[in-house]
Design an enzyme around this catalytic site. Sequence first.
Site, short mmCIF file in Angstrom:
data_model
loop_
_atom_site.label_atom_id
_atom_site.label_comp_id
_atom_site.label_asym_id
_atom_site.label_seq_id
_atom_site.Cartn_x
_atom_site.Cartn_y
_atom_site.Cartn_z
N ASP A 1 1.52 1.80 -30.59
CA ASP A 1 1.59 0.26 -31.01
C ASP A 1 2.70 -0.87 -31.03
OD1 ASP A 1 2.80 1.11 -32.93
OD2 ASP A 1 1.32 -0.50 -34.13
N ASP B 1 7.59 1.87 -29.38
CA ASP B 1 6.50 3.50 -28.36
C ASP B 1 6.33 2.54 -26.47
OD1 ASP B 1 5.88 4.64 -30.29
OD2 ASP B 1 4.48 2.82 -31.01
N CYS C 1 0.75 -1.03 -0.54
CA CYS C 1 0.23 -0.08 0.29
C CYS C 1 1.27 1.03 0.07
CB CYS C 1 -0.70 -0.13 0.99
SG CYS C 1 0.22 -0.36 3.01
N ASP D 1 1.14 7.56 -32.59
CA ASP D 1 2.26 7.08 -33.53
C ASP D 1 0.60 6.64 -35.01
OD1 ASP D 1 3.79 5.84 -34.67
OD2 ASP D 1 3.46 3.83 -33.98
#
Length: 727
Positions: A611, A615, A33, A434
């Site tokens: 994609d 990237d 956490c 892109d």
Amino acid sequence: MSRVASLEPGAGGGGAETGAPVQTALSVPGMHCAGCMGKVERALAAVPGVEAARANLTARSVGVVHDPQVGVPALVEALAGAGFAAQPRASVTDQAPSAVRPLLAPLAVAGFACMNVMLLSVSVWSGAGGATRDLFHWLSALIGVPAIVYAGRPFFASAWSALRRGRTNMDVPISIGVTLATALSFYETVTHGAEAWFDGTLMLLLFLLAGRALDAMMRDRARAGVDALLRQAAPGAMVVSEAGVLDWVAAADLAPGMVMRVAAGERLAADGVVVAGTSRLDRSLLTGESATVAAGPGESVHAGTLNVEAPLDVRVLAIGEDTALAEIARLMEAAGQSRSRYVRIADRASRLYAPAVHSLAALTFAGWMLAGAGFYHALVIAIAVLIITCPCALGLAVPVAQVVAAGALMKRGILVKDGSALERLAEVDRALIDKTGTLTQGRPVPDPAAIAALGGTEAGIALALASHSRHPLSQGLAQALAARGVRAEPLDAVEEVAGRGMSATWNGMPVSLGRPASSTGGMAAALAIGSDPVRLIGFSDALRPDCAAALAALGKLGIECSILSGDTTEAVSAVARATGLTAQANASPQDKHEAIARLEQAGRHVLMVGDGLNDGPALAAAHASIAPGSASDVGRQAADVVFTAGSLMALPRSVRMARRTMRVVRQNFAMAIAYNLLAVPLAMAGLVTPLIAAVAMSTSSLIVVANSLRLSLGGASGNDAGKEGRA
């Protein structure tokens, strides 16, 4: 000592030899956490010689920048003192253990026991008394006590680890409340008392475990992106010795200077330079270039790229952690560290929660003792305070809304992989998109005019040649000609030459379909039939359907869009003209990363849409990221959101749903706070029993869940677009 990737992208590791700070990564599986993150970082920062420490909750690890004289044992000891077991993390390739799996069995036990004890409690609530009530209480105890001991282990272990070092955390008041309520219920059972609260205690554990499991599930999915990226490298390579003997060597055993032979169709296992052979490489995952590139002696090549045509001999220069592929993984992991504003809020709240709850319970107990209520009655009221202040509703406010929103989006072909992405997606005001495979479909389509200009025989020969090849241009040409009803001409001696194309004979005449003799400034195929003039067939990559509508919708949401592509200037310019967007071409992975950093420094919240593997760092570094389902495995894994449908309308649809989700989250927080403001005074006043406290706590959680379920109604693309756009 483990040398690891830099905490900051691009920063180099120092060395003990130079006295410069070194960087060490430690795996901290017990960190679950925001409060844990703060404690881990503060514990390490207190060690003399430590310059910086940054915890990564997704990878459950922490990166430490420290003086070379500070050893790993000192860092591990400091974390042990804070209640966290740690061990050196050898490399970025180490996979973090799942945080969900340890919670599943306790969650199942709590749910099963809660349902059964609730059924027994109904009889007691209906008025059963005497021996019948005692029997149901004993049955509840037989089911409830072992289940509470087992299901409460995650909280008990965490609380004990903190307490024995003189510290507290959010699990301490939970453990105290659960333990006291169970003990008092058992006492009531043994002494034939009127009430027992096994049902409420189990319900408490069930909701706490459900919230924690949902959060861990989202983080496991986020971590999978780095693992998918690292799987792109080959597991090993055939190494050629000086005597010419071939031997397969695992990637971990490769060493600089070795010569590895990379066959056609095989991926590289290490970075290096070509020493023999000529071929073409598919580097689309690394660079985003849509076409293969030539590689010959002297050319640098990288791990993860695919050798397409012919065998190559490559001298190894960098392996493992030093490869470009590992650097991209490090960029993704560094960018994957918590960026959530709500996590920071939870961090601050967690520091106050345990002392506040303990103080309220202690004050309540002391106050009622002073008032003469007696030990038993004061203890029951104090337990009710501990239970009613359980932060279940607060803990569920974010993960349940995120899960419901993710489910609604999934029904529309949009997969949300990181729950916190919805929070960040709601804030984006700038989009970098892109080109190849994102704005466009990534499938070359032949120029209709060039197709129409072909004669019947020429078209038949072109179809016959193209139908024998799996090359994307051939497949696109074959589909286009077949759609026009063209019939293939019979060919003889059909042959495909790698890198050149198809050749054959037609009625004894040589014919071919392949690479043009000179550059055409774009994708093209040359059709040659005997001595006739060569026909050039141009190709284009069509925009996705609804591209213009999606960009317009993003504009209405206040999101400015532009193109950021690794493709050539000519290819990007054509798409920029068609869409009316500004564009940057020839962008390397580092260029994309830096472009995002510049915009973020200017106060913009960037949405990256891409994609490819190239990237990957940009998708991980952006405030939020989206990839199409046709993207590479790495692109899909690195993105926060993946859309499987072909339409770009998934982009505005995701943003709208994210903004709706954050409105619901804020409503959930408001209701949880209002619940505590109302319920806590009543509990302190002695008007609430532990059972009513558990029911009230559970009711507040159910209200939060019900409010979150509204996200599944009305869809993500409904007529509320305008309202969401103003949010």
